[in-house]
Scaffold this motif. Structure first.
Motif, short mmCIF file in Angstrom:
data_model
loop_
_atom_site.label_atom_id
_atom_site.label_comp_id
_atom_site.label_asym_id
_atom_site.label_seq_id
_atom_site.Cartn_x
_atom_site.Cartn_y
_atom_site.Cartn_z
N LEU A 22 19.30 -0.41 2.95
CA LEU A 22 18.00 -0.28 3.60
C LEU A 22 17.83 1.05 4.32
CD1 LEU A 22 17.41 -3.83 5.14
CD2 LEU A 22 16.22 -2.80 3.20
N CYS A 23 18.93 1.69 4.67
CA CYS A 23 18.84 2.93 5.46
C CYS A 23 18.69 4.16 4.57
CB CYS A 23 20.04 3.07 6.38
SG CYS A 23 21.61 3.36 5.51
N ILE A 24 18.20 4.00 3.36
CA ILE A 24 18.04 5.14 2.45
C ILE A 24 17.07 6.17 3.02
CG2 ILE A 24 18.65 3.92 0.32
CD1 ILE A 24 15.64 3.54 -0.17
N VAL A 25 17.35 7.43 2.70
CA VAL A 25 16.48 8.55 3.06
C VAL A 25 16.44 9.50 1.87
CG1 VAL A 25 16.96 8.41 5.54
CG2 VAL A 25 18.40 9.87 4.07
N GLU A 26 15.48 10.41 1.87
CA GLU A 26 15.42 11.42 0.82
C GLU A 26 15.95 12.74 1.38
OE1 GLU A 26 12.50 12.95 -2.78
OE2 GLU A 26 11.68 11.70 -1.17
N VAL A 27 16.84 13.38 0.64
CA VAL A 27 17.46 14.62 1.11
C VAL A 27 17.13 15.76 0.16
CG1 VAL A 27 19.34 13.33 2.18
CG2 VAL A 27 19.65 14.27 -0.13
N GLY A 28 17.35 16.97 0.67
CA GLY A 28 17.17 18.18 -0.12
C GLY A 28 17.82 19.33 0.61
N GLY A 29 17.49 20.56 0.23
CA GLY A 29 18.08 21.71 0.88
C GLY A 29 19.52 21.91 0.47
N ALA A 30 20.44 21.70 1.41
CA ALA A 30 21.87 21.92 1.15
C ALA A 30 22.47 20.89 0.20
CB ALA A 30 22.65 21.91 2.47
N LEU A 31 21.80 19.77 0.03
CA LEU A 31 22.26 18.75 -0.91
C LEU A 31 21.25 18.62 -2.04
CD1 LEU A 31 23.49 15.87 1.48
CD2 LEU A 31 24.90 17.51 0.21
N ARG A 32 21.74 18.21 -3.19
CA ARG A 32 20.85 18.01 -4.34
C ARG A 32 19.77 16.99 -3.98
NH1 ARG A 32 22.79 16.01 -10.37
NH2 ARG A 32 20.72 16.03 -11.34
N LYS A 33 18.55 17.31 -4.30
CA LYS A 33 17.42 16.45 -3.93
C LYS A 33 17.59 15.06 -4.53
CE LYS A 33 12.36 16.30 -3.81
NZ LYS A 33 12.33 16.16 -2.35
#
Length: 258
Positions: free
Chosen positions: A47-58
């Motif tokens: 449930l704690c999913i988030v979307e990342v980008g930048g230093a980590l692959r999107k």
């Protein structure tokens, strides 16, 4: 310290912190069922999913087990995150439709029903594993375990019988996020149970002052062995919590007036 972006805001965060920890420190609410600060992150409820980008692959990451890195960009409420989170809530509600705690959490995030719901169920367990892990990793009792696989996976005891390892502390019932494990004290007896199995059953010791039943002998022996004996202190353990606090306060006041 590292520099990162959280919901379009530039912030500093401590190295070795997880995204969930950083978000909470910055007042951002991310739902979770399997996370507890007293235990190592497990990442099972998703449930704690988030979307990342930048230093980590999107992409989508589980925030309780993903450490922050310099240059990280995090969005906790992107459309992709909200869509996937709603799907996860629907799956959980289909399995545990009567859990008030789960219903309230889902509603807080805009999910009020599940398209996967098929039949009535009194199974409020969401298989988060908090009870198993706290019993094993913090109490050291190993009274609970998982059994079976897939849809039939369940929290139970060894051989699904009354546990000889349970000490009656009730920590599993207190940490359960959906009320699937319950603890009941009646007529001097404590019963800890789930939908399908009685975990422990104990005769309660009575308070030396008020006579109220308050704890199992196995639990009191556990406290003495792991606290009093380990620290070489002498503590009166025949008092219920209320009388113990009252006695401690009276003794403290007496010492202050000497």
């Amino acid at each position: 310290m590292i520099q990162m972006t959280l919901n379009d805001k530039e912030i500093e965060a401590s190295e070795n912190s997880t995204i969930l920890e950083v978000a909470r420190k910055n007042g951002i609410d991310i739902p979770t069922l399997c996370y507890h600060e007293a235990l190592e992150p497990f990442g099972v409820c998703r449930l704690c999913i988030v979307e990342v980008g930048g230093a980590l692959r999107k992409g989508i990451r589980i925030s309780c087990i993903q450490n922050v890195v310099d240059g990280l960009i995090v969005d906790t409420e992107s459309e992709r995150v909200k869509r996937n989170r709603r799907f996860l809530f629907e799956l959980l509600l289909a399995r545990s439709p009567d859990s008030k705690e789960l219903i309230d959490l889902a509603a807080k995030h805009g999910v009020f029903e599940s398209r996967f719901y098929e039949a009535d169920s009194d199974d409020n367990c969401v298989r988060c594993g908090l009870c198993v892990r706290v019993c094993r990793d913090k109490i050291g009792a190993y009274a609970l375990c998982f059994a079976h696989r897939g849809y039939d996976r369940m929290v139970t005891t060894d051989f699904e019988l009354l546990s000889e390892y349970c000490i009656g502390c009730g920590t599993c019932a207190q940490i359960c996020p959906t009320g699937a494990i319950k603890m009941k004290d009646e007529e001097g007896e404590r019963i800890i149970y789930t939908k399908s199995v009685v975990i422990g059953k104990f005769e309660l010791e009575t308070c030396g002052k008020c006579g109220m039943p308050y704890a199992s002998r196995k639990y009191l022996d556990f406290v003495k062995r792991n606290s009093d004996d380990a620290m070489a202190v002498s503590v009166e353990r025949n008092l219920c919590p209320t009388c113990a606090r009252r006695t401690g306060a009276i003794n403290l006041v007496g010492q202050m007036t000497l």
